[in-house]
Motif scaffolding. Structure first.
Motif, PDB file in Angstrom:
ATOM      1  N   ASP A   9       0.665  -1.277  -0.172  1.00 52.15           N
ATOM      2  CA  ASP A   9       0.057   0.275   0.413  1.00 52.15           C
ATOM      3  C   ASP A   9       0.500   1.081  -0.316  1.00 52.15           C
ATOM      4  OD1 ASP A   9      -2.340   2.175   0.391  1.00 52.15           O
ATOM      5  OD2 ASP A   9      -1.554   1.858   2.968  1.00 52.15           O
ATOM      6  N   PHE A  10       0.512   2.239  -0.056  1.00 54.87           N
ATOM      7  CA  PHE A  10       0.754   3.288  -0.538  1.00 54.87           C
ATOM      8  C   PHE A  10       0.592   4.240   0.611  1.00 54.87           C
ATOM      9  CE2 PHE A  10       1.030   7.919  -1.483  1.00 54.87           C
ATOM     10  CZ  PHE A  10       2.410   8.362  -1.986  1.00 54.87           C
ATOM     11  N   SER A  11      -0.210   5.156   1.160  1.00 53.96           N
ATOM     12  CA  SER A  11      -0.564   5.755   1.871  1.00 53.96           C
ATOM     13  C   SER A  11      -0.250   5.277   3.717  1.00 53.96           C
ATOM     14  CB  SER A  11      -2.209   6.620   2.126  1.00 53.96           C
ATOM     15  OG  SER A  11      -2.319   7.246   3.426  1.00 53.96           O
ATOM     16  N   GLY A  12       0.398   5.426   4.598  1.00 56.91           N
ATOM     17  CA  GLY A  12       0.442   4.891   5.753  1.00 56.91           C
ATOM     18  C   GLY A  12       1.273   3.641   5.703  1.00 56.91           C
ATOM     19  N   THR A  13       1.932   2.663   4.737  1.00 58.15           N
ATOM     20  CA  THR A  13       2.898   2.095   4.571  1.00 58.15           C
ATOM     21  C   THR A  13       4.038   2.423   4.323  1.00 58.15           C
ATOM     22  OG1 THR A  13       0.425   0.804   3.904  1.00 58.15           O
ATOM     23  CG2 THR A  13       2.918  -0.332   3.569  1.00 58.15           C
ATOM     24  N   VAL A  14       4.168   2.929   2.774  1.00 53.39           N
ATOM     25  CA  VAL A  14       5.676   3.665   2.204  1.00 53.39           C
ATOM     26  C   VAL A  14       5.796   4.813   2.308  1.00 53.39           C
ATOM     27  CG1 VAL A  14       6.368   0.833   0.686  1.00 53.39           C
ATOM     28  CG2 VAL A  14       4.756   2.718  -0.020  1.00 53.39           C
ATOM     29  N   PHE A  15       4.674   5.640   2.642  1.00 56.04           N
ATOM     30  CA  PHE A  15       4.762   7.140   2.689  1.00 56.04           C
ATOM     31  C   PHE A  15       3.926   7.568   3.400  1.00 56.04           C
ATOM     32  CE2 PHE A  15       7.043   6.003  -1.133  1.00 56.04           C
ATOM     33  CZ  PHE A  15       7.705   7.947  -1.456  1.00 56.04           C
ATOM     34  N   ARG A  16       3.907   8.453   4.353  1.00 54.41           N
ATOM     35  CA  ARG A  16       2.812   9.091   5.032  1.00 54.41           C
ATOM     36  C   ARG A  16       2.802  10.401   4.259  1.00 54.41           C
ATOM     37  NH1 ARG A  16       1.961  10.707  10.820  1.00 54.41           N
ATOM     38  NH2 ARG A  16      -0.350  10.502  11.210  1.00 54.41           N
ATOM     39  N   MET A 106       4.340  16.430  -1.471  1.00 61.05           N
ATOM     40  CA  MET A 106       4.684  16.428   0.338  1.00 61.05           C
ATOM     41  C   MET A 106       4.623  15.292   0.809  1.00 61.05           C
ATOM     42  SD  MET A 106       4.878  19.722   0.043  1.00 61.05           S
ATOM     43  CE  MET A 106       5.624  19.706  -1.099  1.00 61.05           C
ATOM     44  N   TRP A 107       4.721  14.034   0.216  1.00 60.80           N
ATOM     45  CA  TRP A 107       4.731  12.796   1.627  1.00 60.80           C
ATOM     46  C   TRP A 107       6.480  12.444   1.822  1.00 60.80           C
ATOM     47  CZ3 TRP A 107      -0.401  10.300   1.666  1.00 60.80           C
ATOM     48  CH2 TRP A 107      -1.192  10.363   1.832  1.00 60.80           C
ATOM     49  N   THR A 108       6.005  12.145   2.915  1.00 62.73           N
ATOM     50  CA  THR A 108       7.571  11.482   3.614  1.00 62.73           C
ATOM     51  C   THR A 108       7.605  10.077   3.703  1.00 62.73           C
ATOM     52  OG1 THR A 108       7.035  13.388   5.179  1.00 62.73           O
ATOM     53  CG2 THR A 108       8.540  11.583   6.084  1.00 62.73           C
ATOM     54  N   PRO A 109       8.376   9.507   2.736  1.00 62.63           N
ATOM     55  CA  PRO A 109       8.746   7.823   3.440  1.00 62.63           C
ATOM     56  C   PRO A 109       8.775   7.747   4.699  1.00 62.63           C
ATOM     57  CG  PRO A 109      10.234   9.170   1.732  1.00 62.63           C
ATOM     58  CD  PRO A 109       9.961   9.858   2.484  1.00 62.63           C
ATOM     59  N   TYR A 110       8.927   6.384   4.606  1.00 63.23           N
ATOM     60  CA  TYR A 110       9.214   5.788   6.072  1.00 63.23           C
ATOM     61  C   TYR A 110      10.581   5.471   5.754  1.00 63.23           C
ATOM     62  CZ  TYR A 110       4.396   5.101   8.113  1.00 63.23           C
ATOM     63  OH  TYR A 110       3.535   5.815   8.599  1.00 63.23           O
ATOM     64  N   PRO A 111      11.765   5.498   7.224  1.00 62.88           N
ATOM     65  CA  PRO A 111      12.670   4.973   7.105  1.00 62.88           C
ATOM     66  C   PRO A 111      12.938   4.033   6.246  1.00 62.88           C
ATOM     67  CG  PRO A 111      12.007   5.888   9.520  1.00 62.88           C
ATOM     68  CD  PRO A 111      11.258   5.362   8.420  1.00 62.88           C
ATOM     69  N   THR A 113      11.835   2.418   3.735  1.00 60.40           N
ATOM     70  CA  THR A 113      11.466   1.787   2.747  1.00 60.40           C
ATOM     71  C   THR A 113      12.030   2.144   0.956  1.00 60.40           C
ATOM     72  OG1 THR A 113       9.155   3.021   3.391  1.00 60.40           O
ATOM     73  CG2 THR A 113       9.817   2.836   0.314  1.00 60.40           C
ATOM     74  N   GLU A 114      13.146   2.448   1.252  1.00 53.04           N
ATOM     75  CA  GLU A 114      14.370   2.805   0.406  1.00 53.04           C
ATOM     76  C   GLU A 114      14.423   0.917   0.856  1.00 53.04           C
ATOM     77  OE1 GLU A 114      18.200   4.839  -1.481  1.00 53.04           O
ATOM     78  OE2 GLU A 114      17.445   5.151   0.627  1.00 53.04           O
ATOM     79  N   ALA A 115      15.342   0.711   1.623  1.00 50.39           N
ATOM     80  CA  ALA A 115      15.921  -0.076   2.415  1.00 50.39           C
ATOM     81  C   ALA A 115      14.901  -1.638   1.610  1.00 50.39           C
ATOM     82  CB  ALA A 115      16.186  -0.704   3.224  1.00 50.39           C
ATOM     83  N   PRO A 215      10.506   2.955  12.555  1.00 52.76           N
ATOM     84  CA  PRO A 215      11.684   2.749  11.521  1.00 52.76           C
ATOM     85  C   PRO A 215      11.731   1.461  10.719  1.00 52.76           C
ATOM     86  CG  PRO A 215      11.888   2.421  13.993  1.00 52.76           C
ATOM     87  CD  PRO A 215      10.787   2.737  13.792  1.00 52.76           C
ATOM     88  N   ASP A 216      10.869   0.643  11.719  1.00 52.90           N
ATOM     89  CA  ASP A 216      11.660  -0.890  10.357  1.00 52.90           C
ATOM     90  C   ASP A 216      10.631  -2.292  10.605  1.00 52.90           C
ATOM     91  OD1 ASP A 216      11.356  -1.129  13.164  1.00 52.90           O
ATOM     92  OD2 ASP A 216      13.556  -2.312  13.758  1.00 52.90           O
ATOM     93  N   ALA A 217       9.471  -1.199   9.921  1.00 51.76           N
ATOM     94  CA  ALA A 217       8.390  -2.414  10.146  1.00 51.76           C
ATOM     95  C   ALA A 217       8.335  -2.584   9.128  1.00 51.76           C
ATOM     96  CB  ALA A 217       6.459  -1.701  10.306  1.00 51.76           C
ATOM     97  N   LEU A 218       8.542  -1.904   7.986  1.00 48.38           N
ATOM     98  CA  LEU A 218       8.121  -2.501   6.272  1.00 48.38           C
ATOM     99  C   LEU A 218       9.450  -3.912   6.571  1.00 48.38           C
ATOM    100  CD1 LEU A 218       8.415   0.365   4.422  1.00 48.38           C
ATOM    101  CD2 LEU A 218       6.249  -1.204   5.163  1.00 48.38           C
ATOM    102  N   LEU A 219      10.808  -3.410   6.846  1.00 47.76           N
ATOM    103  CA  LEU A 219      12.086  -5.274   6.781  1.00 47.76           C
ATOM    104  C   LEU A 219      11.381  -5.879   8.005  1.00 47.76           C
ATOM    105  CD1 LEU A 219      15.079  -2.874   7.432  1.00 47.76           C
ATOM    106  CD2 LEU A 219      14.369  -3.379   5.414  1.00 47.76           C
ATOM    107  N   THR A 220      10.477  -5.609   9.168  1.00 48.00           N
ATOM    108  CA  THR A 220      10.471  -6.455   9.690  1.00 48.00           C
ATOM    109  C   THR A 220       9.144  -7.494   8.867  1.00 48.00           C
ATOM    110  OG1 THR A 220      10.641  -5.203  11.786  1.00 48.00           O
ATOM    111  CG2 THR A 220       9.314  -7.210  12.073  1.00 48.00           C
TER     112      THR A 220
END
Length: 228
Positions: A9-16, A106-111, A113-115, A215-220
């Motif tokens: 998903d985009f909003s609230g998942t990889v960007f906010r 204007m949207w900010t990526p989660y820390p 996301t790139e990794a 900081p790391d929910a996606l990687l987890t």
């Protein structure tokens, strides 16, 4: 079956969409007074809530709300009304804020996301971004060079379906060339993103916290499903 694809998903998942005080500093209520912090916070919540109706509408705007992520004009129409109901009576102020809200810059990526994206691409895992949205989010990825890690962008207003409808997930699977059991869906909404389960996808739920608090929910999530 081995998972060979990841869908986000985009909003609230990889960007906010983070609250920027400068956006709201000039907003005033009916009496001309600046909106207080509580009103500002509620306004941003309404503009970014992934599911659930955030205001009461007449029939015309109810139709727009129900179809907002399928049509650019309906999206603008109903969110300008949401802003009006959220205490921003001035049309020019509503228009200015709305344009910021739909600007991918204007949207900010989660820390992480790139990794997460880069790591998946490096392992040969196919990646899709699936969003209920009425504007193009690709520029947010292109500006950072991250579009190189994404094989498919599946946006509701382009494919004519919204999560949790199976058609939008199927469109992503088809573009990735995988079946449901070969894919993991990562999102912040059990109701919307969890709809991927109907096609046999695995699902990982992340909390749409401010980016500084997650900081790391996606990687987890990827690690839990043996994708990292």
């Amino acid at each position: 079956m081995t998972i060979t694809a990841a869908m986000f998903d985009f909003s609230g998942t990889v960007f906010r969409l983070e609250q920027d005080e400068s956006w709201l500093a000039d907003l005033t209520d009916d009496g001309g007074a600046p909106l207080d912090l509580e009103a500002q916070t509620e306004l941003m919540r309404r503009m970014t809530a992934p599911v659930g109706q955030v205001a009461q509408f007449d029939d015309e705007h109810q139709h727009a709300w129900e179809n907002r992520d399928l049509d650019v004009d309906l999206h603008r129409k109903v969110y300008l009304d949401v802003l009006r109901q959220s205490g921003v009576p001035d049309l020019a102020q509503r228009e200015a804020l709305y344009q910021r809200l739909i600007d991918p810059a204007m949207w900010t990526p989660y820390p992480d996301t790139e990794a997460a994206l880069k790591g998946l691409a490096g392992r040969g895992v196919k990646v899709a971004v699936i969003s209920n949205i009425a504007f193009d989010i690709r520029p947010a990825f292109r500006a950072r060079g991250w579009d190189a890690y994404v094989d498919a962008f599946v946006l509701s207003f382009e494919v004519g379906a919204i999560k949790p409808q199976p058609e939008i997930f199927q469109a992503a699977l088809d573009q990735l060339g995988v079946t449901g059991p070969e894919a993991l869906m990562v999102g912040d909404s059990e109701e919307a993103d969890g709809g991927a389960r109907a096609l046999g996808c695995a699902f990982a739920l992340v909390d749409p916290l401010p980016t500084s608090e997650r900081p790391d929910a996606l990687l987890t999530a990827l690690r839990t499903h043996e994708l990292r």
